[in-house]
Design a protein around this motif. Structure first.
Motif, PDB file in Angstrom:
ATOM      1  N   ALA A  86       0.878  -1.274   0.106  1.00 32.41           N
ATOM      2  CA  ALA A  86      -0.502   0.075   0.094  1.00 32.41           C
ATOM      3  C   ALA A  86       0.872   1.289   0.155  1.00 32.41           C
TER       4      ALA A  86
ATOM      5  N   ALA B  65       1.237  -2.689   9.284  1.00 31.17           N
ATOM      6  CA  ALA B  65      -0.555  -2.194   9.738  1.00 31.17           C
ATOM      7  C   ALA B  65      -1.598  -3.087   8.614  1.00 31.17           C
ATOM      8  N   PRO B  66      -2.235  -3.385   8.358  1.00 28.61           N
ATOM      9  CA  PRO B  66      -3.119  -3.631   6.824  1.00 28.61           C
ATOM     10  C   PRO B  66      -3.746  -2.518   6.071  1.00 28.61           C
ATOM     11  N   ASP B  67      -3.632  -1.208   6.568  1.00 26.43           N
ATOM     12  CA  ASP B  67      -3.640  -0.862   5.737  1.00 26.43           C
ATOM     13  C   ASP B  67      -2.009   0.099   5.284  1.00 26.43           C
ATOM     14  N   GLY B  68      -1.037  -0.479   5.669  1.00 26.85           N
ATOM     15  CA  GLY B  68      -0.341   0.643   4.962  1.00 26.85           C
ATOM     16  C   GLY B  68       0.541   1.748   5.962  1.00 26.85           C
ATOM     17  N   GLN B  69      -0.544   2.279   6.543  1.00 26.20           N
ATOM     18  CA  GLN B  69       0.360   3.470   7.438  1.00 26.20           C
ATOM     19  C   GLN B  69       1.314   3.631   8.295  1.00 26.20           C
ATOM     20  N   ARG B  70       1.593   2.369   8.734  1.00 19.82           N
ATOM     21  CA  ARG B  70       2.857   2.253   9.683  1.00 19.82           C
ATOM     22  C   ARG B  70       3.190   0.514   9.513  1.00 19.82           C
TER      23      ARG B  70
ATOM     24  N   ASP C 126       5.954   5.811  10.934  1.00 24.98           N
ATOM     25  CA  ASP C 126       5.209   6.299   9.841  1.00 24.98           C
ATOM     26  C   ASP C 126       5.474   5.978   8.521  1.00 24.98           C
TER      27      ASP C 126
ATOM     28  N   ASP D 109      -6.936  -5.675  12.428  1.00 23.85           N
ATOM     29  CA  ASP D 109      -7.674  -4.513  12.057  1.00 23.85           C
ATOM     30  C   ASP D 109      -6.805  -3.437  12.611  1.00 23.85           C
ATOM     31  N   GLY D 110      -5.308  -3.727  12.838  1.00 27.43           N
ATOM     32  CA  GLY D 110      -5.024  -2.732  12.862  1.00 27.43           C
ATOM     33  C   GLY D 110      -4.637  -1.953  14.652  1.00 27.43           C
ATOM     34  N   ARG D 111      -5.359  -2.516  15.210  1.00 28.19           N
ATOM     35  CA  ARG D 111      -6.204  -2.183  16.738  1.00 28.19           C
ATOM     36  C   ARG D 111      -4.534  -2.631  17.607  1.00 28.19           C
TER      37      ARG D 111
END
Length: 323
Positions: free
Chosen positions: A64, A104-109, A124, A149-151
């Motif tokens: 991502a 993280a699953p969204d690729g932001q971290r 980041d 869920d990245g939590r």
């Protein structure tokens, strides 16, 4: 509708070709060469060698973000590779000995285990690569895995024989669950609500129920070979592959029954492992190559040469998306 002119048709073809995502690549860390070998998994060919910081070990390919993050414990750093150019674009200071890493699953971290500093570090993945999280951990944190869920972030605290659960929003450890002796690598099995912890001293895999991440429960143990190092789910999640460093073997487990169904031989101190499509890639530290296996049968299809002492500890397969 009128037919396209040759020029217009060519423009459409080029636009489609440019927008299509690239084929996946495998990024293999070479400890003794201080490089990363880039393998095109569509052709099983090494297509690039990227210099990174000294003695790279852990790796995560973040599709991502179009970047690969590589830990280098001896350099106290994380190298950042741009997938588009297959070149290093940054080096991040990362505690006293960065080892395990996951995204993280969204690729932001990305999250990094600092072995000697006993911290979980978060960075980041954008342009600044700023440190955004620092959580104190127990002894010798090694493998890292992020919840779907990245939590939550799971960390193997190797010398304490536990897995810690870090709540990202709270920046704190909220639970610990006992494992076997010296857990090292971790793997999330999202469909089954599980976490697998590979125990290098007790030669087994702890199966942990993480459907409630704040209250993890040990749900079983699977005996594998000596010194399990890496794991991957393959064949549509129907098989769990585990590399056994000191057996020169790979154990194949049915994750539904937790039964050992096959032991594959002939590897050279296998370490990292990942699956892509209908294949599994096994990194051979001693043989200095990657074995490409058929995921359904375990049959070896090919070997691809790497640099010296390859490790590939982490989710090393990724593909840059269209930009």
């Amino acid at each position: 509708m009128p037919s396209l002119t040759r020029a217009a048709a060519l423009f459409v073809l080029l636009t489609v070709a440019t927008a299509a995502p690239a084929a996946p690549y495998a990024y293999i860390t070479n400890q003794a060469d201080h490089t990363v070998t880039v393998i095109d998994v569509a052709t099983d060919r090494a297509v690039a060698t990227v210099p990174v910081d000294k003695s790279p070990a852990g790796v995560v390919a973040v599709s991502a973000a179009g970047k690969v993050f590589v830990t280098a414990p001896d350099s106290h750093a994380v190298s950042v590779i741009d997938m588009a150019t297959q070149s290093r674009i940054a080096t991040l200071p990362a505690g006293q000995g960065a080892v395990g890493i996951d995204a993280a699953p969204d690729g932001q971290r990305v999250y990094v285990a600092d072995w000697f500093g006993q911290h979980l570090l978060g960075f980041d993945t954008g342009g600044t690569h700023a440190e955004v999280l620092r959580v104190k951990l127990g002894r010798a944190p090694a493998g890292v895995a992020v919840s779907p869920d990245g939590r939550h972030v799971y960390v193997a605290e190797r010398d304490d024989n536990v897995v810690a659960v870090v709540d990202v929003a709270a920046a704190a450890v909220v639970a610990r669950v006992p494992t076997g002796e010296h857990p090292f690598a971790l793997l999330v099995d999202a469909p089954r609500g599980r976490l697998y912890a590979l125990n290098v001293y007790s030669d087994d895999v702890s199966v942990i129920d993480v459907r409630d991440p704040a209250r993890p429960q040990r749900a079983g143990t699977v005996k594998v070979g000596k010194a399990p190092y890496g794991a991957a789910l393959a064949a549509g999640g129907r098989r769990l592959y585990v590399t056994n460093q000191r057996d020169d073997s790979v154990s194949v487990v049915d994750p539904d029954t937790l039964a050992l169904v096959q032991t594959l031989r002939g590897f050279g101190y296998p370490e990292g492992i990942a699956s892509v499509g209908d294949r599994v890639l096994v990194v051979n530290w001693m043989d200095e190559n990657v074995s490409v296996l058929d995921a359904a049968s375990g049959r070896e299809l090919k070997r691809v040469d790497t640099g010296r002492n390859p490790r590939g500890f982490g989710a090393f397969i990724g593909a840059p998306g269209p930009r």
